[in-house]
Design an enzyme around this catalytic site. Sequence first.
Site, mmCIF file in Angstrom:
data_model
loop_
_atom_site.group_PDB
_atom_site.id
_atom_site.type_symbol
_atom_site.label_atom_id
_atom_site.label_comp_id
_atom_site.label_asym_id
_atom_site.label_seq_id
_atom_site.Cartn_x
_atom_site.Cartn_y
_atom_site.Cartn_z
ATOM 1 N N GLY A 46 0.838 -1.191 0.000
ATOM 2 C CA GLY A 46 0.000 0.000 0.000
ATOM 3 C C GLY A 46 0.875 1.242 0.000
ATOM 4 C CD GLN A 51 3.431 5.683 3.061
ATOM 5 O OE1 GLN A 51 2.466 5.196 2.487
ATOM 6 N NE2 GLN A 51 4.412 4.960 3.539
ATOM 7 C CB CYS A 92 5.393 1.898 7.672
ATOM 8 S SG CYS A 92 4.885 3.413 6.840
ATOM 9 C CG LEU A 93 6.728 0.974 1.598
ATOM 10 C CD1 LEU A 93 6.025 1.335 0.294
ATOM 11 C CD2 LEU A 93 7.876 0.002 1.346
ATOM 12 C CG HIS A 134 -0.453 1.097 7.517
ATOM 13 N ND1 HIS A 134 0.526 0.585 8.350
ATOM 14 C CD2 HIS A 134 0.216 1.896 6.633
ATOM 15 C CE1 HIS A 134 1.702 1.075 7.988
ATOM 16 N NE2 HIS A 134 1.552 1.871 6.951
ATOM 17 C CD GLU A 135 -1.262 2.396 3.007
ATOM 18 O OE1 GLU A 135 -0.714 3.507 3.125
ATOM 19 O OE2 GLU A 135 -0.628 1.323 3.035
ATOM 20 C CG HIS A 138 0.521 6.605 5.988
ATOM 21 N ND1 HIS A 138 1.656 7.028 6.654
ATOM 22 C CD2 HIS A 138 0.750 5.304 5.659
ATOM 23 C CE1 HIS A 138 2.519 6.015 6.726
ATOM 24 N NE2 HIS A 138 1.998 4.957 6.135
HETATM 25 O O1 GNR Z 1 4.100 -2.682 2.454
HETATM 26 C C1 GNR Z 1 3.508 -2.565 3.527
HETATM 27 N N1 GNR Z 1 3.249 -3.663 4.265
HETATM 28 C C2 GNR Z 1 2.439 -3.677 5.383
HETATM 29 C C3 GNR Z 1 2.473 -4.794 6.199
HETATM 30 C C4 GNR Z 1 1.676 -4.868 7.304
HETATM 31 C C5 GNR Z 1 0.847 -3.827 7.611
HETATM 32 C C6 GNR Z 1 0.801 -2.696 6.814
HETATM 33 C C7 GNR Z 1 1.592 -2.623 5.703
HETATM 34 S S1 GNR Z 1 1.525 -1.235 4.686
HETATM 35 C C8 GNR Z 1 3.143 -1.219 4.020
HETATM 36 C C9 GNR Z 1 3.281 -0.143 2.965
HETATM 37 C C10 GNR Z 1 3.091 1.210 3.599
HETATM 38 O O2 GNR Z 1 3.898 1.736 4.307
HETATM 39 N N2 GNR Z 1 1.964 1.796 3.390
HETATM 40 O O3 GNR Z 1 1.702 2.984 3.970
HETATM 41 NI NI NI Z 2 2.874 3.046 5.794
#
Ligand code: GNR
Ligand code: NI
Length: 170
Positions: A46, A51, A92-93, A134-135, A138
């Site tokens: 995601g 980001q 998270c990236l 999660h997104e 953000h």
């Molecule tokens: O790539 C991603 N993997 C992930 C794994 C577990 C819970 C959430 C994520 S999201 C993350 C990519 C990201 O940072 N999205 O904002």
């Molecule tokens: Ni993230």
Amino acid sequence: MALLPILRYPDPRLHKVAEPVREVDDRIRQLVRDMAETMYDAPGVGLAATQVDVHERVVVIDVSEEGNDLRVLINPEILWKSDELQVYEEGCLSVPGVYDQVQRAARIRVRALNENGETYEFDAEGLLAVCVQHEMDHLLGKVFVEYLSPLKQNRIRTKLRKQEREALRA
Ligand code: GNR
Ligand code: NI
């Protein structure tokens, strides 16, 4: 097409609140294409516009094994959340190398616009439910580490600042 630089925690721009998209036009479609390319390249499941330092409510998600099920969520809303929670090991990236358990609603119903400006709804569970929440965090300026203890957050900030310094020296 273009790969976009991903902001890294503790960058203060990760805490900006995104504005709703007023019109799904070619500018937004280009952003969606660039975000998808950036997510697949990373690779991640995601990516939120926050980001890549664009503070508009745009998210791309693909939780499929094959990487062939892109979901575009513009102005996403959670219509319903289960009372039941699930714990998932998140990453998270924007927080590279850090993984920890976060508790969120196990199931959700989501409404969003797609890249053609059409409203659609879907139900999510498992990793997809985790990823949507999660997104959407953000877009509100919230990074998953904020669910962890203040001690862990301090350690993560220190570790990432050190990584950043070493990357600059290399
Ligand atoms: O790539 C991603 N993997 C992930 C794994 C577990 C819970 C959430 C994520 S999201 C993350 C990519 C990201 O940072 N999205 O904002
Ligand atoms: Ni993230």
